[in-house]
Design an enzyme around this catalytic site. Structure first.
Site, PDB file in Angstrom:
ATOM      1  N   ASP A  45      50.512 -66.720  44.646  1.00  0.00           N
ATOM      2  CA  ASP A  45      49.359 -67.026  45.502  1.00  0.00           C
ATOM      3  C   ASP A  45      49.666 -66.831  46.991  1.00  0.00           C
ATOM      4  OD1 ASP A  45      47.244 -67.641  43.778  1.00  0.00           O
ATOM      5  OD2 ASP A  45      47.848 -69.739  43.567  1.00  0.00           O
ATOM      6  N   ARG A  84      52.632 -74.082  44.789  1.00  0.00           N
ATOM      7  CA  ARG A  84      52.430 -73.359  46.054  1.00  0.00           C
ATOM      8  C   ARG A  84      53.261 -73.926  47.214  1.00  0.00           C
ATOM      9  NH1 ARG A  84      46.660 -71.282  47.740  1.00  0.00           N
ATOM     10  NH2 ARG A  84      48.097 -70.007  48.938  1.00  0.00           N
ATOM     11  N   ARG A  87      41.769 -80.629  47.947  1.00  0.00           N
ATOM     12  CA  ARG A  87      43.100 -80.232  48.421  1.00  0.00           C
ATOM     13  C   ARG A  87      43.527 -81.018  49.668  1.00  0.00           C
ATOM     14  NH1 ARG A  87      44.353 -74.971  46.299  1.00  0.00           N
ATOM     15  NH2 ARG A  87      43.409 -74.885  44.244  1.00  0.00           N
ATOM     16  N   HIS A 100      37.934 -75.194  48.246  1.00  0.00           N
ATOM     17  CA  HIS A 100      38.371 -75.071  49.642  1.00  0.00           C
ATOM     18  C   HIS A 100      37.113 -74.909  50.493  1.00  0.00           C
ATOM     19  CE1 HIS A 100      42.734 -73.354  49.092  1.00  0.00           C
ATOM     20  NE2 HIS A 100      42.798 -74.594  49.541  1.00  0.00           N
ATOM     21  N   CYS A 104      40.342 -65.840  52.203  1.00  0.00           N
ATOM     22  CA  CYS A 104      41.586 -66.424  51.685  1.00  0.00           C
ATOM     23  C   CYS A 104      42.791 -65.544  51.999  1.00  0.00           C
ATOM     24  CB  CYS A 104      41.512 -66.603  50.170  1.00  0.00           C
ATOM     25  SG  CYS A 104      40.191 -67.660  49.607  1.00  0.00           S
TER      26      CYS A 104
HETATM   27  N1  ARG Z   1      44.889 -69.589  43.680  1.00  0.00           N
HETATM   28  C1  ARG Z   1      44.799 -70.085  45.012  1.00  0.00           C
HETATM   29  C2  ARG Z   1      44.684 -71.595  44.992  1.00  0.00           C
HETATM   30  O1  ARG Z   1      43.988 -72.107  44.149  1.00  0.00           O
HETATM   31  C3  ARG Z   1      43.650 -69.476  45.738  1.00  0.00           C
HETATM   32  C4  ARG Z   1      43.589 -69.839  47.178  1.00  0.00           C
HETATM   33  C5  ARG Z   1      42.398 -69.291  47.861  1.00  0.00           C
HETATM   34  N2  ARG Z   1      42.461 -69.493  49.244  1.00  0.00           N
HETATM   35  C6  ARG Z   1      41.468 -69.944  50.014  1.00  0.00           C
HETATM   36  N3  ARG Z   1      41.630 -69.926  51.305  1.00  0.00           N
HETATM   37  N4  ARG Z   1      40.371 -70.442  49.496  1.00  0.00           N
HETATM   38  O2  ARG Z   1      45.279 -72.285  45.780  1.00  0.00           O
END
Ligand code: ARG
Length: 274
Positions: free
Chosen positions: A65, A90, A135, A164, A267
């Protein structure tokens, strides 16, 4: 008017879907990595063709990612607020980006609480809009406000597909911070937010473009604007029409392979605001 931007990105050499931390990601997803590489390169070429500067962080094996550069920091007025990822998979990305920023001459603030950079932190005129719910935490919003001294408005996300803030809202046009007090034009999908947060957005941005669920599911709100050109997913046809009607120039860029990981144009793009 368009303003030349500086974007930080990370190549998709190791991009894949290997775990599922949002509803877009399926463990059995088949990513066409060659196609992903072509789509990503087309985005970079498009930025450069429009006069923007693009810099790259080296991709790291085992961090599929890491291509989603937006999540690793928020940089405003030359100050870098780093990241602390919610998902353990991550977490190592933060240090990789920190290394890049330090080599480029920046100090990096490390948040104490989970915070996913521009994924959830969106500078919009005189405010920083800050997402929470999936998040980034409220505690991190307080750190952001203290670090930058910019009023930070918390917005609660309620739909897991829009985990997000940058999947549910983007800034179409904002006066530079230095001009102070100027408003911003934003686009967002109201139903991604709690009732109270929706009301906050309505009060702060009465002229916003409102997107449909179809546009939002097509990653139409995961767009990047330079103030005139809007780099946007071609599937967001309703939003593309609204932008055109307001005098902006939509520039479609297809990142469909990245949608399988829950990511799109924004992203993959971090803006460095010096
Ligand atoms: N697979 C990543 C996650 O879930 C995707 C992140 C996408 N980034 C964003 N800025 N929305 O963390």
């Amino acid at each position: 008017m368009p303003r030349a931007r500086r974007y930080l990105v990370c190549g998709p050499r190791h991009f894949d879907v290997r775990y599922a931390i949002n509803p877009w990601m399926r463990e059995d997803a088949q990513v066409d990595t060659a196609r992903a590489a072509r789509q990503w390169q087309a985005l970079i070429d498009t930025y450069r063709d429009h006069g923007h500067q693009v810099q790259t962080v080296p991709p790291v094996p085992g961090l599929p990612d890491m291509v989603f550069a937006a999540n690793c920091a928020l940089t405003l007025s030359g100050k870098v607020f780093g990241s602390r990822f919610h998902a353990p998979q991550r977490r190592p990305e933060s240090a990789e980006y920190e290394t890049w920023f330090k080599a480029a001459g920046y100090d990096v603030y490390r948040p104490e609480s989970p915070c996913e950079g521009e994924g959830d932190l969106v500078p919009a005129g005189r405010y920083i809009l800050a997402g929470t719910g999936f998040r980034t935490t409220r505690e991190a919003h307080a750190e952001v406000q203290e670090f930058f001294g910019v009023p930070t408005i918390g917005l609660r996300l309620v739909d897991p597909y829009f985990y997000h803030l940058d999947t549910a809202l983007f800034v179409v046009d904002a006066a530079p911070e230095t001009e102070g007090g100027e408003g911003a034009t934003i686009a967002y999908y109201p139903e991604a937010f709690s009732a109270g947060s929706r009301e906050v957005l309505r009060r702060l941005f009465p002229d916003a473009l409102l997107a449909t669920r179809d546009d939002a599911m097509a990653f139409g709100l995961n767009s990047v604007s330079d103030g005139r050109h809007v780099f946007i997913s071609p599937g967001a046809t309703g939003l593309i029409d609204q932008l055109t009607a307001r005098g902006y120039v939509p520039v479609p860029v297809d990142l469909s392979e990245f949608h399988k990981a829950g990511g799109g144009i924004k992203c993959c793009t971090q803006e460095i605001r010096s």
